[in-house]
Design a protein around this motif. Structure first.
Motif, PDB file in Angstrom:
ATOM      1  N   UNK B   1      -4.493  -8.507  18.333  1.00  0.00           N
ATOM      2  CA  UNK B   1      -5.840  -7.992  18.224  1.00  0.00           C
ATOM      3  C   UNK B   1      -5.859  -6.827  17.243  1.00  0.00           C
ATOM      4  N   UNK B   2      -6.922  -6.748  16.453  1.00  0.00           N
ATOM      5  CA  UNK B   2      -7.073  -5.639  15.503  1.00  0.00           C
ATOM      6  C   UNK B   2      -8.117  -4.674  16.043  1.00  0.00           C
ATOM      7  N   UNK B   3      -7.802  -3.384  16.015  1.00  0.00           N
ATOM      8  CA  UNK B   3      -8.767  -2.358  16.439  1.00  0.00           C
ATOM      9  C   UNK B   3      -8.664  -1.180  15.484  1.00  0.00           C
ATOM     10  N   UNK B   4      -9.806  -0.588  15.169  1.00  0.00           N
ATOM     11  CA  UNK B   4      -9.757   0.634  14.356  1.00  0.00           C
ATOM     12  C   UNK B   4      -9.655   1.825  15.300  1.00  0.00           C
ATOM     13  N   UNK B   5      -8.668   2.673  15.044  1.00  0.00           N
ATOM     14  CA  UNK B   5      -8.487   3.869  15.878  1.00  0.00           C
ATOM     15  C   UNK B   5      -9.626   4.841  15.599  1.00  0.00           C
ATOM     16  N   UNK B   6     -10.246   5.358  16.665  1.00  0.00           N
ATOM     17  CA  UNK B   6     -11.383   6.276  16.471  1.00  0.00           C
ATOM     18  C   UNK B   6     -11.009   7.724  16.788  1.00  0.00           C
ATOM     19  N   UNK B   7      -9.731   7.991  16.973  1.00  0.00           N
ATOM     20  CA  UNK B   7      -9.300   9.337  17.380  1.00  0.00           C
ATOM     21  C   UNK B   7      -9.586  10.385  16.297  1.00  0.00           C
ATOM     22  N   UNK B   8      -9.421  10.025  15.024  1.00  0.00           N
ATOM     23  CA  UNK B   8      -9.690  10.999  13.951  1.00  0.00           C
ATOM     24  C   UNK B   8     -10.314  10.262  12.760  1.00  0.00           C
ATOM     25  N   UNK B   9     -10.795  11.006  11.757  1.00  0.00           N
ATOM     26  CA  UNK B   9     -11.490  10.345  10.639  1.00  0.00           C
ATOM     27  C   UNK B   9     -10.611   9.410   9.796  1.00  0.00           C
ATOM     28  N   UNK B  10      -9.299   9.490   9.965  1.00  0.00           N
ATOM     29  CA  UNK B  10      -8.409   8.634   9.199  1.00  0.00           C
ATOM     30  C   UNK B  10      -8.690   7.152   9.479  1.00  0.00           C
ATOM     31  N   UNK B  11      -8.964   6.813  10.746  1.00  0.00           N
ATOM     32  CA  UNK B  11      -9.357   5.448  11.099  1.00  0.00           C
ATOM     33  C   UNK B  11      -8.288   4.404  10.868  1.00  0.00           C
ATOM     34  N   UNK B  12      -7.107   4.582  11.457  1.00  0.00           N
ATOM     35  CA  UNK B  12      -6.009   3.621  11.287  1.00  0.00           C
ATOM     36  C   UNK B  12      -6.399   2.246  11.833  1.00  0.00           C
ATOM     37  N   UNK B  13      -5.944   1.202  11.127  1.00  0.00           N
ATOM     38  CA  UNK B  13      -6.175  -0.169  11.570  1.00  0.00           C
ATOM     39  C   UNK B  13      -5.006  -0.569  12.471  1.00  0.00           C
ATOM     40  N   UNK B  14      -5.244  -0.646  13.748  1.00  0.00           N
ATOM     41  CA  UNK B  14      -4.175  -0.904  14.718  1.00  0.00           C
ATOM     42  C   UNK B  14      -4.055  -2.395  14.987  1.00  0.00           C
ATOM     43  N   UNK B  15      -2.806  -2.875  14.992  1.00  0.00           N
ATOM     44  CA  UNK B  15      -2.538  -4.235  15.472  1.00  0.00           C
ATOM     45  C   UNK B  15      -1.986  -4.105  16.884  1.00  0.00           C
ATOM     46  N   UNK B  16      -2.655  -4.764  17.815  1.00  0.00           N
ATOM     47  CA  UNK B  16      -2.270  -4.616  19.220  1.00  0.00           C
ATOM     48  C   UNK B  16      -1.919  -5.990  19.778  1.00  0.00           C
ATOM     49  N   UNK B  17      -0.762  -6.058  20.434  1.00  0.00           N
ATOM     50  CA  UNK B  17      -0.431  -7.307  21.131  1.00  0.00           C
ATOM     51  C   UNK B  17       0.084  -6.964  22.515  1.00  0.00           C
ATOM     52  N   UNK B  18      -0.125  -7.891  23.430  1.00  0.00           N
ATOM     53  CA  UNK B  18       0.306  -7.673  24.807  1.00  0.00           C
ATOM     54  C   UNK B  18       1.454  -8.602  25.126  1.00  0.00           C
ATOM     55  N   UNK B  19       2.495  -8.013  25.677  1.00  0.00           N
ATOM     56  CA  UNK B  19       3.692  -8.775  26.015  1.00  0.00           C
ATOM     57  C   UNK B  19       3.934  -8.514  27.492  1.00  0.00           C
ATOM     58  N   UNK B  20       3.306  -9.332  28.346  1.00  0.00           N
ATOM     59  CA  UNK B  20       3.359  -9.049  29.783  1.00  0.00           C
ATOM     60  C   UNK B  20       2.629  -7.760  30.059  1.00  0.00           C
ATOM     61  N   UNK B  21       3.321  -6.794  30.680  1.00  0.00           N
ATOM     62  CA  UNK B  21       2.720  -5.490  30.965  1.00  0.00           C
ATOM     63  C   UNK B  21       2.803  -4.555  29.765  1.00  0.00           C
ATOM     64  N   UNK B  22       3.625  -4.933  28.786  1.00  0.00           N
ATOM     65  CA  UNK B  22       3.867  -4.030  27.664  1.00  0.00           C
ATOM     66  C   UNK B  22       2.832  -4.247  26.559  1.00  0.00           C
ATOM     67  N   UNK B  23       2.287  -3.148  26.058  1.00  0.00           N
ATOM     68  CA  UNK B  23       1.337  -3.230  24.952  1.00  0.00           C
ATOM     69  C   UNK B  23       2.031  -2.738  23.685  1.00  0.00           C
ATOM     70  N   UNK B  24       2.098  -3.619  22.684  1.00  0.00           N
ATOM     71  CA  UNK B  24       2.743  -3.248  21.415  1.00  0.00           C
ATOM     72  C   UNK B  24       1.682  -2.864  20.398  1.00  0.00           C
TER      73      UNK B  24
END
Lengths: 326, 115
Positions: B1-24
């Motif tokens: 899954x792709x999400x844009x980080x909203x924590x600061x104005x930089x706006x990193x494009x995060x790639x998120x995957x779930x591996x069981x309970x672990x989030x990568x």
């Protein structure tokens, strides 16, 4: 007419002007900050969303909170505020190098302020539908995003009942969320460029959070409506026949900012046709008119208020050097 | 899954995957991106900012916020509570005007002085 004499006169009490005034006043220069609005803070007061101050204060603040901190900084440093006052004119340099500012306010009428250094910090205006020459009806319901922001956040007036955002500047994106949260559905944001103009985080938290579609490489080809906006017609640039009509009664333009330099121009300050801001010497911030400095959005459009404040501090240091106070 | 980080104005494009309970998470510039991605998957949250009506003629509406993020699903209910307020002047900035707006103890506070 009253005469007032200061070392430094700052025009505009926003993110840039307040930061500049805090620096000059702290250095011991008698400083006056002049603003035409009824309270200092500039556009920050209507930017009620968070996201300010991460660089400057290392903390996430809303616009009014950022403004309040800057106002406190300038006040504690000893800056004098003249709000509800417009600068009508800046004189040519007198024999002693000082400039006379003609000030107008409801309370005191016309006044003259003499200053050794003048710092321009008047910010920007928004580009409008007129700048884009969008074809169609000239009906009611068409606003700039910042005007709608002021209506909603300061005056508490709802600008309409359903909206389309033209352009994808940050103010427009922020307003998409603000309208949605105020019960006004936003049907779409339409951007003529292939990439959005605003910050990625605002695309995420102001459009994607609410499922608002963003049409890129798409033009607004017509505004329809008799007395009030009834619909807006959009078409992709690569296929103008694939028109789509979106019904709405409100259109917000968020299509860029223009540094507000009427006053500077009248004072003989030479402007850069690329930035629409004064031509200044790199790192010195002095305009082509001796003793007149410029910083913040009046100089060039900044992405963040924090950057305008930081630039203003450097500009203030330079102004202090010019009057022998650094 | 792709999400844009909203924590600061930089706006990193995060790639998120779930591996069981672990989030990568990858694509983040700083550790806050990982924290944001985990929160966005498990319990998406946002800061709420709005204006509340007042009894003041010069400031008919006042900027308010939640000092912390609240659960996204609770935002419409929180906004309804904020719009139903009638703030009485004077109130200094930072005053709690709604206690526990989300049932988790988050208040709503004023962002500027109401003179």
């Amino acid at each position: 007419m009253k005469r007032n004499e200061y070392d430094v006169a700052v025009i505009g009490a926003g993110a840039a002007g307040l930061a500049a005034a805090a620096v000059t006043a702290k250095a011991g220069a008698s400083t006056v900050v002049i603003d035409r609005d009824v309270r200092p803070g500039g556009v920050l007061n209507q930017c009620i969303h968070n996201g300010f101050g991460l660089h400057y204060f290392k903390e996430e603040l809303t616009g009014p909170e950022y403004a309040a901190r800057m106002i406190r900084k300038a006040t504690e440093a000893g800056a004098i505020f003249r709000i509800g006052s417009s600068v009508m004119e800046i004189s040519p340099a007198q024999a002693d190098g000082r400039r006379a500012l003609t000030l107008y306010s409801k309370e005191s009428g016309v006044e003259i302020i003499l200053a050794k250094a003048v710092i321009l910090a008047m910010g920007c205006r928004e580009r409008t539908r007129g700048n884009l020459a969008t074809p169609g009806s000239r009906c009611a319901g068409i606003y700039t995003a910042g005007l709608a922001q002021r209506m909603l956040n300061v005056e508490g007036k709802l600008p309409g009942t359903s909206a389309v955002i033209v352009g994808s500047g940050d103010i427009g994106l922020i307003m998409a969320r603000r309208l949605t949260w105020s019960g006004i559905p936003v049907k779409a944001a339409v951007e003529i460029q292939p990439k959005p103009a605003g910050l990625a985080r605002n695309i995420a938290q102001c459009l994607e959070d609410f499922g608002i579609p963003l049409y890129l490489s798409t033009a607004v080809t017509k505004i329809s409506g008799k007395d009030r906006v009834e619909s807006v017609t959009i078409a992709p640039l690569d296929d103008p026949t694939a028109e789509r009509v979106i019904e709405c009664d409100t259109i917000l333009y968020s299509v860029g900012l223009i540094p507000e330099n009427e006053l500077s121009r009248k004072a003989g300050v030479v402007l850069d046709p690329k930035t629409n801001g004064p031509v200044v010497e790199e790192g010195v911030y002095e305009t082509t008119e001796k003793g007149i400095f410029a910083c913040g959005n009046v100089l060039h459009v900044h992405g963040l208020a924090d950057q305008a404040s930081e630039e203003a501090e450097r500009c203030a240091e330079s102004a202090l050097r010019s009057i022998g106070m650094r | 899954m792709e999400k844009i980080c909203i924590v600061c104005p930089k706006g990193c494009r995060l790639s998120i995957s779930q591996d069981g309970d672990k989030i990568n998470v990858s694509g983040n510039f700083c550790p806050r991106g990982v924290k944001y991605a985990e929160q966005e998957i498990l319990d998406p949250r946002r800061v709420v900012t709005a204006v509340a009506p007042t009894d003041s003629e010069s400031q008919p509406f006042l900027a308010v916020r939640t000092p912390d993020m609240v659960a996204k699903a609770k935002i419409p209910g929180i906004l309804t509570k904020i719009y139903a307020l009638r703030l009485k002047a004077p109130i200094p900035a930072g005053t709690v005007v709604l206690e526990n707006c989300d049932g988790e103890g988050t208040p709503v506070i004023t962002c500027m002085d109401l003179d």
